[in-house]
Design an enzyme around this catalytic site. Structure first.
Site, short mmCIF file in Angstrom:
data_model
loop_
_atom_site.label_atom_id
_atom_site.label_comp_id
_atom_site.label_asym_id
_atom_site.label_seq_id
_atom_site.Cartn_x
_atom_site.Cartn_y
_atom_site.Cartn_z
N GLU A 171 85.31 -34.51 72.47
CA GLU A 171 84.97 -33.19 73.04
C GLU A 171 83.54 -33.14 73.57
O GLU A 171 83.12 -32.14 74.13
CB GLU A 171 85.14 -32.10 71.96
CG GLU A 171 86.59 -31.79 71.61
CD GLU A 171 87.12 -32.62 70.45
OE1 GLU A 171 86.62 -33.75 70.25
OE2 GLU A 171 88.04 -32.16 69.76
N THR A 206 92.55 -35.80 72.13
CA THR A 206 92.07 -36.23 70.81
C THR A 206 93.26 -36.85 70.09
O THR A 206 94.41 -36.58 70.44
CB THR A 206 91.57 -35.03 69.99
OG1 THR A 206 92.66 -34.12 69.84
CG2 THR A 206 90.43 -34.32 70.70
N TRP A 251 79.93 -30.96 46.18
CA TRP A 251 80.45 -31.90 47.18
C TRP A 251 80.01 -33.34 46.90
O TRP A 251 78.88 -33.58 46.50
CB TRP A 251 79.95 -31.52 48.57
CG TRP A 251 80.45 -30.19 49.04
CD1 TRP A 251 79.71 -29.05 49.20
CD2 TRP A 251 81.79 -29.85 49.41
NE1 TRP A 251 80.51 -28.03 49.65
CE2 TRP A 251 81.79 -28.49 49.79
CE3 TRP A 251 83.00 -30.56 49.46
CZ2 TRP A 251 82.93 -27.83 50.20
CZ3 TRP A 251 84.14 -29.90 49.87
CH2 TRP A 251 84.11 -28.56 50.24
N LYS A 257 85.50 -32.45 46.68
CA LYS A 257 84.87 -31.35 45.95
C LYS A 257 85.17 -31.52 44.47
O LYS A 257 86.31 -31.37 44.04
CB LYS A 257 85.38 -30.01 46.47
CG LYS A 257 84.48 -28.87 46.03
CD LYS A 257 84.75 -27.63 46.83
CE LYS A 257 83.62 -26.65 46.66
NZ LYS A 257 83.86 -25.39 47.30
P1 AMP Z 1 86.68 -38.94 68.36
O1 AMP Z 1 86.83 -37.66 69.03
O2 AMP Z 1 87.96 -39.67 68.16
O3 AMP Z 1 85.64 -39.77 69.01
O4 AMP Z 1 86.17 -38.63 66.87
C1 AMP Z 1 85.01 -37.91 66.62
C2 AMP Z 1 84.66 -37.94 65.16
O5 AMP Z 1 84.39 -39.28 64.73
C3 AMP Z 1 83.40 -37.19 64.82
O6 AMP Z 1 83.63 -35.81 64.71
C4 AMP Z 1 83.01 -37.82 63.50
O7 AMP Z 1 83.74 -37.30 62.42
C5 AMP Z 1 83.43 -39.25 63.69
N1 AMP Z 1 82.27 -40.08 64.08
C6 AMP Z 1 81.93 -40.51 65.30
N2 AMP Z 1 80.83 -41.26 65.26
C7 AMP Z 1 80.43 -41.30 63.96
C8 AMP Z 1 79.34 -41.89 63.24
N3 AMP Z 1 78.43 -42.66 63.84
N4 AMP Z 1 79.25 -41.68 61.92
C9 AMP Z 1 80.16 -40.92 61.26
N5 AMP Z 1 81.21 -40.34 61.87
C10 AMP Z 1 81.35 -40.53 63.20
#
Ligand code: AMP
Length: 544
Positions: free
Chosen positions: A328, A184, A444, A439
């Site tokens: 993940e 990540t 929120w 917040k």
């Molecule tokens: P990653 O592991 O880098 O793919 O990041 C995952 C995170 O990206 C998720 O937990 C979300 O917070 C954000 N994310 C992924 N897709 C979306 C989406 N379509 N809308 C809003 N947030 C997203």
């Protein structure tokens, strides 16, 4: 009583074997770092993966060893995916946009034995060479003619394959064996490794293939803008050979003009990527007053797709599928391909649905909980912490007991760190990352909601809403805008007026600031952490 059916291990290499046999007409087209276009069929890719596996075995790679890649989307990267996991080793994709410090950390943490890199990254590796493990071997993904003079002892990819037999005795691996490793981006603390298995990867590819058939079918020519160096290009290199779709690999040129041209010359029917990429393509489409002629669908994920962007593509008859997931989760969790019963809804209703993150893929379960872990209803109103469960979701992190211990809740579900609602039809609506929520006075405010509305203003090219500490309300929202141009800046009152149709008055941003560009993370998301740091000490006007 046990069923009486054979149990064969699910193996990634069988996907390519199948694609090579059943879809001889499909191809991988790659814009090469050498500057030209390369074409190969899945049958050729399968044969070369066999040669590559022999080559890697010759370098001493054995099952379980980590082989790293530092590369754009292209056919050699694709061959590496299959050769490495096919022989039972682990394909560790490295994101070149990570900081040097993070890159050194993950290469050392993963204990990579071999690192395969595109020509672009030679200077990067030359600069890091003395800090990298002494026994790490480097393979440059090019032919002899393009090998540079370098102080680093680079092996040549094509030489590794030369003279090797195409047939490789792919081992009958345990399906739970590790096959891929992706860290990540680690905006706080060190990156954490998601370790995919043979089984999770095959299952994810199967689920994806049935989830998004508008993109994934035997007539499709898919352009994955989403990189193979981060979460396996959302699974496309595995799903495409399964369904017989061709892959159009863009290499390093991901600007709007290059993508438009490639889509046109290669007859691209679908393309997947993060919202920032679509901002570039949209600007190009507006400048040319045209759309790529065969493009039927874009899949947008990684960050929330603003409604204005969705409407723009839909008005050009390009279907938008808004997807959500995480590293993940292999990574796709939900997708917005509407069921036929909803396709006939009026434009506004469809756009409202598509602005949400879609419904779960088979194999992924979703729940939202309150702060005490109690489940909240899926009624579209309750907002809570989002948890997921399924065969494509991590059970912990590679070689990281501390992060592993914190990953799952008492019921064994993975905590996404996202805050969301789920409606009665199963549509997920992500409000924010928990850490990005604002917040104010104990209530929120969703930054994504506000950004979505501001993006619809004609003078807003991109924007983000961040929280600013406030003496009376704890936190208040600040709107940070990249204007379309210096001469066309939006007024805060105009944006407030648009927002008031959708949110309460107390949720409106107190102030607006202009920037030339928004800071991005290594995975192309707006880095709110960096923005908050940039506006550290910012004084909000007193709006009462
Ligand atoms: P990653 O592991 O880098 O793919 O990041 C995952 C995170 O990206 C998720 O937990 C979300 O917070 C954000 N994310 C992924 N897709 C979306 C989406 N379509 N809308 C809003 N947030 C997203």
């Amino acid at each position: 009583m046990q069923g009486m059916m054979m149990t064969m291990p699910m193996r990634i290499i069988e996907i390519l074997q199948y694609g090579a046999e059943l879809h001889p007409g499909a191809e991988i087209v790659s814009v090469r770092t050498e500057g030209d276009i390369h074409r190969e069929t899945y049958a050729e890719a399968y044969a070369r993966a066999g040669q590559l596996a022999h080559g890697l075995a010759g370098l001493g790679i054995a099952p379980g060893d980590r082989v790293a890649t530092l590369a754009w989307n292209g056919y050699r990267h694709f061959e590496l995916y299959y050769a490495i996991s096919g022989m039972g080793a682990v394909c560790h994709t490295i994101n070149p946009r990570l900081s040097a410090e993070q890159m050194l950390y993950i290469i050392t943490h993963a204990e990579d034995r071999v690192l395969c890199l595109d020509l672009t990254f030679v200077p990067l590796i030359e600069a890091l060479a003395d800090q990298l493990p002494a026994d790490l071997k480097f393979v440059l993904m090019t032919d002899r003619a393009h090998m540079p003079d370098s102080a680093v002892d680079f092996l040549c990819y094509e030489e590794l394959l030369d003279g090797q037999p195409a047939a490789y005795d792919w081992p009958m691996l345990d399906e739970t064996a590790a096959a891929g490793l992706c860290y990540t981006s680690g905006t706080t603390g060190n990156p954490k490794g998601a370790l995919f298995s043979q089984r999770s990867t095959v299952l994810h590819a199967l689920w994806l293939s049935i989830a998004i058939p508008k993109s994934l079918n035997a007539q499709a020519r898919i352009l994955p803008v989403v990189p193979m160096f981060h979460v396996n290009s959302w699974g496309l290199p595995y799903a495409a050979p399964l369904v017989g779709a061709s892959l159009i690999m863009p290499g390093s040129k991901l600007d709007g003009a290059s993508l438009f041209d490639l889509m046109e010359t290669e007859g691209v029917t679908a393309s997947w990527g993060v919202p920032t990429v679509w901002l570039g393509l949209r600007a190009e489409m507006e400048a040319r007053n045209a759309a790529p002629s065969k493009l039927k669908q874009v899949v947008i994920g990684g960050s929330a797709a603003p409604r204005a962007m969705i409407e723009f593509f839909e008005r050009q008859d390009i279907d938008v599928c808004h997807a959500w997931g995480m590293t993940e989760m292999s990574p796709v969790g939900t997708h917005g391909q509407l069921p036929p019963t909803m396709e006939g809804l009026d434009f506004d209703t469809r756009m409202a649905l598509k602005s949400k993150q879609g419904r779960r893929m088979f194999g992924v379960e979703l729940k939202i909980t309150d702060e005490d872990g109690a489940r909240l209803p899926h009624d579209g109103k309750a907002v809570g912490n989002l948890y997921v469960r399924g065969n494509g979701i991590v059970s912990g992190y590679f070689n990281n007991p501390e992060a592993t211990a914190a990953a799952l809740d008492a019921e064994g579900w993975f905590g996404t760190g996202d805050v969301a609602s789920i409606d009665a039809d199963g549509f997920l609506y992500i409000q924010d990352r928990a850490k990005d929520l604002i917040k104010s006075g104990g209530e929120w405010i969703s930054s994504i909601d506000l950004e979505n509305i501001a993006m619809a203003h004609p003078c807003v090219s991109n924007c983000a809403v961040i929280s600013i500490p406030h003496p009376k309300w704890d936190e208040r929202p600040l709107l940070v805008v990249v204007p379309k141009s210096e001469s066309e800046k939006p007024a805060l009152e105009e944006i407030h007026a648009m927002m008031l149709d959708h949110v309460a008055k107390w949720q409106l941003p107190d102030a607006m600031e202009f920037v030339d560009a928004l800071p991005l993370t290594a995975t192309g998301k707006v880095s709110k952490l960096t923005l908050r740091q940039r506006f550290d000490g910012y004084q909000m006007p007193d709006v009462g």
